[in-house]
Design a protein around this motif. Structure first.
Motif, mmCIF file in Angstrom:
data_model
loop_
_atom_site.group_PDB
_atom_site.id
_atom_site.type_symbol
_atom_site.label_atom_id
_atom_site.label_comp_id
_atom_site.label_asym_id
_atom_site.label_seq_id
_atom_site.Cartn_x
_atom_site.Cartn_y
_atom_site.Cartn_z
ATOM 1 N N UNK A 8 1.896 -7.125 -9.477
ATOM 2 C CA UNK A 8 1.198 -7.095 -8.180
ATOM 3 C C UNK A 8 1.185 -8.486 -7.541
ATOM 4 N N UNK A 9 0.990 -9.509 -8.363
ATOM 5 C CA UNK A 9 0.996 -10.887 -7.854
ATOM 6 C C UNK A 9 2.342 -11.199 -7.200
ATOM 7 N N UNK A 10 3.422 -10.813 -7.865
ATOM 8 C CA UNK A 10 4.754 -11.089 -7.319
ATOM 9 C C UNK A 10 5.037 -10.265 -6.066
ATOM 10 N N UNK A 11 4.263 -9.196 -5.849
ATOM 11 C CA UNK A 11 4.448 -8.348 -4.669
ATOM 12 C C UNK A 11 3.632 -8.819 -3.464
ATOM 13 N N UNK A 12 2.845 -9.877 -3.625
ATOM 14 C CA UNK A 12 2.036 -10.364 -2.503
ATOM 15 C C UNK A 12 2.916 -10.645 -1.288
ATOM 16 N N UNK A 13 2.419 -10.271 -0.131
ATOM 17 C CA UNK A 13 3.075 -10.582 1.137
ATOM 18 C C UNK A 13 2.154 -11.540 1.878
ATOM 19 N N UNK A 14 2.714 -12.646 2.304
ATOM 20 C CA UNK A 14 1.912 -13.712 2.899
ATOM 21 C C UNK A 14 1.879 -13.583 4.415
ATOM 22 N N UNK A 15 0.734 -13.896 4.976
ATOM 23 C CA UNK A 15 0.545 -13.834 6.418
ATOM 24 C C UNK A 15 1.202 -15.050 7.071
ATOM 25 N N UNK A 16 1.983 -14.809 8.116
ATOM 26 C CA UNK A 16 2.605 -15.909 8.858
ATOM 27 C C UNK A 16 1.539 -16.677 9.636
ATOM 28 N N UNK A 17 0.526 -15.953 10.088
ATOM 29 C CA UNK A 17 -0.605 -16.547 10.799
ATOM 30 C C UNK A 17 -1.855 -16.191 10.002
ATOM 31 N N UNK A 18 -2.715 -17.169 9.812
ATOM 32 C CA UNK A 18 -3.935 -16.940 9.037
ATOM 33 C C UNK A 18 -4.757 -15.823 9.676
ATOM 34 N N UNK A 19 -5.041 -14.759 8.923
ATOM 35 C CA UNK A 19 -5.844 -13.676 9.487
ATOM 36 C C UNK A 19 -7.306 -14.100 9.632
ATOM 37 N N UNK A 20 -8.002 -13.424 10.509
ATOM 38 C CA UNK A 20 -9.433 -13.652 10.643
ATOM 39 C C UNK A 20 -10.110 -12.975 9.451
ATOM 40 N N UNK A 131 -1.706 -20.502 1.380
ATOM 41 C CA UNK A 131 -1.233 -19.319 2.102
ATOM 42 C C UNK A 131 -2.004 -18.116 1.574
ATOM 43 N N UNK A 132 -2.417 -17.246 2.475
ATOM 44 C CA UNK A 132 -3.148 -16.042 2.098
ATOM 45 C C UNK A 132 -2.172 -14.872 2.060
ATOM 46 N N UNK A 133 -2.288 -14.057 1.013
ATOM 47 C CA UNK A 133 -1.417 -12.898 0.878
ATOM 48 C C UNK A 133 -2.201 -11.665 0.481
ATOM 49 N N UNK A 134 -1.514 -10.539 0.583
ATOM 50 C CA UNK A 134 -2.157 -9.273 0.247
ATOM 51 C C UNK A 134 -1.124 -8.320 -0.325
ATOM 52 N N UNK A 135 -1.557 -7.526 -1.295
ATOM 53 C CA UNK A 135 -0.765 -6.416 -1.809
ATOM 54 C C UNK A 135 -1.708 -5.223 -1.877
ATOM 55 N N UNK A 136 -1.520 -4.284 -0.963
ATOM 56 C CA UNK A 136 -2.422 -3.133 -0.828
ATOM 57 C C UNK A 136 -3.849 -3.658 -0.654
ATOM 58 N N UNK A 137 -4.761 -3.280 -1.534
ATOM 59 C CA UNK A 137 -6.159 -3.691 -1.379
ATOM 60 C C UNK A 137 -6.466 -5.029 -2.041
#
Length: 165
Positions: A8-20, A131-137
């Motif tokens: 799951x860590x390797x699947x993180x997708x990073x935001x190009x712009x910092x989300x609120x 960098x902030x990223x997310x994978x599903x929840x």
């Protein structure tokens, strides 16, 4: 050896712009200090489950390669950080071989010691970015840190039991 949390860590997708982000979430994701110490401040005993450690080639890097110097070998350390035995965070550290000289050679000798206990005792530690990223929840973050100017990349995935959620 692997662990589902590291997948799951390797699947993180990073935001190009910092989300609120709401303050409780941003307090965790943008923390500049030691995550180990932050977990201990929750009154928990922090331990490390070492999942994978050793040298890898550049071809084993994904988008991490663009964030590190071009070298043939990198030191990889993948762990699960537990709080009172419960998995709270998956961590992946990648350091170019050239980073591992002088005092930074200790990065290869951490064993069951949390990385934060080593990093945040160094007066030479700096952070280039988070960098902030997310994978599903699940939320995560990636930072390029420097020890004595030498880079390493730290990726952290906050697991469901962590107080971030």
């Amino acid at each position: 050896m692997s662990h589902p949390a590291l997948t799951r860590l390797r699947a993180l997708r990073y935001f190009a712009v910092m989300p609120s982000l709401p303050p409780p979430l941003s307090d965790w994701l943008l923390l500049e200090d030691s995550m180990t110490q932050r977990f201990e401040q929750q009154g928990k005993q922090v331990t490390v489950t070492l999942v994978n450690e050793g040298y890898i080639g550049r071809d084993a890097l994904t988008d991490e390669a663009a964030l590190l110097p071009d070298e043939p070998r990198y030191w990889l350390r993948e762990i699960i950080l537990n709080a009172d035995g419960e998995p709270w965070l998956a961590g992946r550290t990648v350091a170019p071989e050239s980073t591992l000289c002088g005092p930074e050679l200790a990065l290869q000798q951490l064993g069951q010691t949390p990385l934060g206990r080593y990093l945040f005792t160094s007066s030479t530690l700096t952070r280039d970015f988070i960098e902030i990223g997310r994978d599903a929840a699940l939320w995560g973050r990636r930072s390029r840190l420097r020890l004595s100017g030498k880079p390493l990349l730290l990726t952290e995935l906050f697991l469901p039991a962590s107080p971030l959620y």
